[in-house]
Design a protein around this motif. Sequence first.
Motif, PDB file in Angstrom:
ATOM      1  N   MET A   1      21.772  40.737  30.802  1.00 25.07           N
ATOM      2  CA  MET A   1      22.504  39.777  31.622  1.00 25.07           C
ATOM      3  C   MET A   1      22.383  40.169  33.093  1.00 25.07           C
ATOM      4  N   LEU A   2      22.077  39.178  33.941  1.00 23.05           N
ATOM      5  CA  LEU A   2      21.966  39.409  35.374  1.00 23.05           C
ATOM      6  C   LEU A   2      23.214  38.868  36.069  1.00 23.05           C
ATOM      7  N   TYR A   3      23.877  39.717  36.806  1.00 25.18           N
ATOM      8  CA  TYR A   3      25.065  39.327  37.561  1.00 25.18           C
ATOM      9  C   TYR A   3      24.715  39.286  39.049  1.00 25.18           C
ATOM     10  N   THR A   4      25.098  38.195  39.717  1.00 29.00           N
ATOM     11  CA  THR A   4      24.801  38.006  41.141  1.00 29.00           C
ATOM     12  C   THR A   4      26.081  37.662  41.883  1.00 29.00           C
ATOM     13  N   ARG A   5      26.186  38.138  43.108  1.00 32.04           N
ATOM     14  CA  ARG A   5      27.335  37.771  43.950  1.00 32.04           C
ATOM     15  C   ARG A   5      26.958  37.957  45.414  1.00 32.04           C
ATOM     16  N   PRO A   6      27.604  37.211  46.331  1.00 33.98           N
ATOM     17  CA  PRO A   6      27.346  37.400  47.767  1.00 33.98           C
ATOM     18  C   PRO A   6      27.926  38.732  48.229  1.00 33.98           C
ATOM     19  N   ASP A   7      27.364  39.295  49.267  1.00 27.76           N
ATOM     20  CA  ASP A   7      27.765  40.635  49.687  1.00 27.76           C
ATOM     21  C   ASP A   7      29.172  40.712  50.271  1.00 27.76           C
ATOM     22  N   TYR A   8      29.785  39.567  50.606  1.00 23.43           N
ATOM     23  CA  TYR A   8      31.152  39.587  51.120  1.00 23.43           C
ATOM     24  C   TYR A   8      32.194  39.448  50.008  1.00 23.43           C
ATOM     25  N   TYR A   9      31.727  39.381  48.763  1.00 19.76           N
ATOM     26  CA  TYR A   9      32.609  39.131  47.614  1.00 19.76           C
ATOM     27  C   TYR A   9      33.743  40.154  47.554  1.00 19.76           C
ATOM     28  N   LYS A  10      33.412  41.429  47.738  1.00 16.64           N
ATOM     29  CA  LYS A  10      34.398  42.505  47.615  1.00 16.64           C
ATOM     30  C   LYS A  10      35.334  42.587  48.823  1.00 16.64           C
ATOM     31  N   GLU A  11      35.011  41.863  49.890  1.00 14.36           N
ATOM     32  CA  GLU A  11      35.837  41.928  51.097  1.00 14.36           C
ATOM     33  C   GLU A  11      37.119  41.117  50.979  1.00 14.36           C
ATOM     34  N   PHE A  12      37.182  40.231  49.981  1.00 17.63           N
ATOM     35  CA  PHE A  12      38.345  39.352  49.868  1.00 17.63           C
ATOM     36  C   PHE A  12      39.592  40.109  49.402  1.00 17.63           C
ATOM     37  N   THR A  13      40.704  39.823  50.073  1.00 23.40           N
ATOM     38  CA  THR A  13      42.016  40.311  49.661  1.00 23.40           C
ATOM     39  C   THR A  13      43.019  39.177  49.801  1.00 23.40           C
ATOM     40  N   CYS A  14      43.749  38.909  48.742  1.00 23.93           N
ATOM     41  CA  CYS A  14      44.756  37.844  48.783  1.00 23.93           C
ATOM     42  C   CYS A  14      45.871  38.228  49.749  1.00 23.93           C
ATOM     43  N   THR A  15      46.296  37.281  50.578  1.00 22.50           N
ATOM     44  CA  THR A  15      47.373  37.551  51.540  1.00 22.50           C
ATOM     45  C   THR A  15      48.738  37.124  51.013  1.00 22.50           C
ATOM     46  N   ALA A  16      48.769  36.644  49.756  1.00 20.54           N
ATOM     47  CA  ALA A  16      50.020  36.298  49.057  1.00 20.54           C
ATOM     48  C   ALA A  16      50.908  35.390  49.910  1.00 20.54           C
ATOM     49  N   GLU A  17      52.178  35.810  50.122  1.00 22.72           N
ATOM     50  CA  GLU A  17      53.117  34.941  50.830  1.00 22.72           C
ATOM     51  C   GLU A  17      52.786  34.773  52.301  1.00 22.72           C
ATOM     52  N   GLN A  18      51.847  35.588  52.815  1.00 15.90           N
ATOM     53  CA  GLN A  18      51.438  35.463  54.218  1.00 15.90           C
ATOM     54  C   GLN A  18      50.406  34.351  54.421  1.00 15.90           C
ATOM     55  N   CYS A  19      49.892  33.807  53.331  1.00 21.24           N
ATOM     56  CA  CYS A  19      48.871  32.758  53.413  1.00 21.24           C
ATOM     57  C   CYS A  19      49.441  31.502  54.062  1.00 21.24           C
ATOM     58  N   GLU A  20      48.635  30.837  54.861  1.00 20.44           N
ATOM     59  CA  GLU A  20      49.092  29.620  55.533  1.00 20.44           C
ATOM     60  C   GLU A  20      49.304  28.463  54.565  1.00 20.44           C
ATOM     61  N   ASP A  21      48.753  28.569  53.372  1.00 17.90           N
ATOM     62  CA  ASP A  21      48.896  27.542  52.344  1.00 17.90           C
ATOM     63  C   ASP A  21      49.129  28.271  51.031  1.00 17.90           C
ATOM     64  N   THR A  22      49.176  27.552  49.943  1.00 14.74           N
ATOM     65  CA  THR A  22      49.322  28.191  48.643  1.00 14.74           C
ATOM     66  C   THR A  22      48.322  27.602  47.664  1.00 14.74           C
ATOM     67  N   CYS A  23      47.781  28.448  46.805  1.00 18.49           N
ATOM     68  CA  CYS A  23      46.842  27.968  45.794  1.00 18.49           C
ATOM     69  C   CYS A  23      47.577  27.480  44.559  1.00 18.49           C
ATOM     70  N   CYS A  24      48.917  27.487  44.595  1.00 14.72           N
ATOM     71  CA  CYS A  24      49.722  27.123  43.429  1.00 14.72           C
ATOM     72  C   CYS A  24      50.357  25.737  43.586  1.00 14.72           C
ATOM     73  N   ALA A  25      49.757  24.901  44.416  1.00 13.87           N
ATOM     74  CA  ALA A  25      50.272  23.547  44.622  1.00 13.87           C
ATOM     75  C   ALA A  25      49.109  22.615  44.916  1.00 13.87           C
ATOM     76  N   GLY A  26      49.276  21.358  44.523  1.00 16.91           N
ATOM     77  CA  GLY A  26      48.274  20.353  44.858  1.00 16.91           C
ATOM     78  C   GLY A  26      47.360  19.983  43.717  1.00 16.91           C
ATOM     79  N   TRP A  27      47.217  20.846  42.724  1.00 16.34           N
ATOM     80  CA  TRP A  27      46.411  20.518  41.548  1.00 16.34           C
ATOM     81  C   TRP A  27      47.008  21.191  40.322  1.00 16.34           C
TER      82      TRP A  27
END
Length: 378
Positions: A1-27
């Motif tokens: 199995m070949l796994y691929t990802r962009p090099d910035y993938y590991k740079e992401f960190t969730c900002t939780a309640e500091q986020c300007e929006d929420t991923c838990c609304a709208g859908w």
Amino acid sequence: MLYTRPDYYKEFTCTAEQCEDTCCAGWQIVIDSASMKKYRGEKSAYKKKLHRSIHWLQKTFKQDKEKRCAFLTEENLCDMYLNLGEKSLCRTCRQYPRHMEEFENVREASLSLSCPEVAKLLLSRKEKVKFQYRETEEEEEWDDFSPFLYSQLVDARELMIELLQNRKLSIENRIVLCLGLAYDMQNRIDADELFGCGDVIENYRKQAYFSSAGRKVDRYRKNIKAQYQFAHRVIEDLYQLELLKEEWDMLLQEAQVRLFGKGEDVYAEIMDEFSEWIQTEYQWDWNIQCEQLMVYFIYTYFCGAVYDERILVNAEMAVAAVSVIWNLMAATWLKNEKQLDLEDVCSIAYRYSRELEHSDENLKRYWNILDEEKLLFR
């Protein structure tokens, strides 16, 4: 199995309640089978709250009138997480904004642009995106999968990304080259000449094709009517999709009035002034931001044509996305008294992604609309 990802993938960190929006609304958040089984068997005191917050037949979490998840607190934190811990989260909540495209013996990971933090990560990046690969001994076979077509698509996508990242060329020239490559490959597929796709790919490595694309760009820049019609059309088409958030509808309506309300001549004047401002006053390099967006959409969707052989529309969708974002940027610039910053651009990009990428029906419908209207290279 070949796994691929962009090099910035590991740079992401969730900002939780500091986020300007929420991923838990709208859908609606779909719950995987393993999590459904776990929730049914919950024994703690939290069981009552958990069970009354789930649509058991639909396998989704309930929402309030504002389409906020039943577990979302006023502080934009997850009540389930606070009470039951991280392991209680369903697969969707645990993985977002991480996304996986699956092919036979290939897994391609990405970060979804619909997350504000990912949008900021991508659009503030100046370096060319590179991709990381990891191979394991796992293997699997899929029915109705053409390994040869997939290999041609991968080769074409690699060249597209190489072209998009060639900063010696104008961004318009790079985009036209990608569209031309997809168009010529589509013609081979339609003529049942799959083996000719390799020749197409090799042709687009030649300098002569760069010059040809440059001439097409020059002609397009002089064709105000074509620019106006395309920009107007791809935004109007969004009204045919399911609306997930009310503020998105307001953003589209403002663009309609500010950009297209007085005809193509006024539109041309606005865009000339906006383009000049972007080149001289904007604190970020739009050419690089446009490159990052195009690479994102091409990487995420282009190889999906292995299942339906719709190569060209996957490239067109990337161009339509960039066009919509660019024009909404111009409308926001006008609204802000001819000012625009990175926060504005990130907001436009992630809101676009939320409306399109978080509804399979919207994504399929927009693909079909672009395919039917034949707005580019047809």
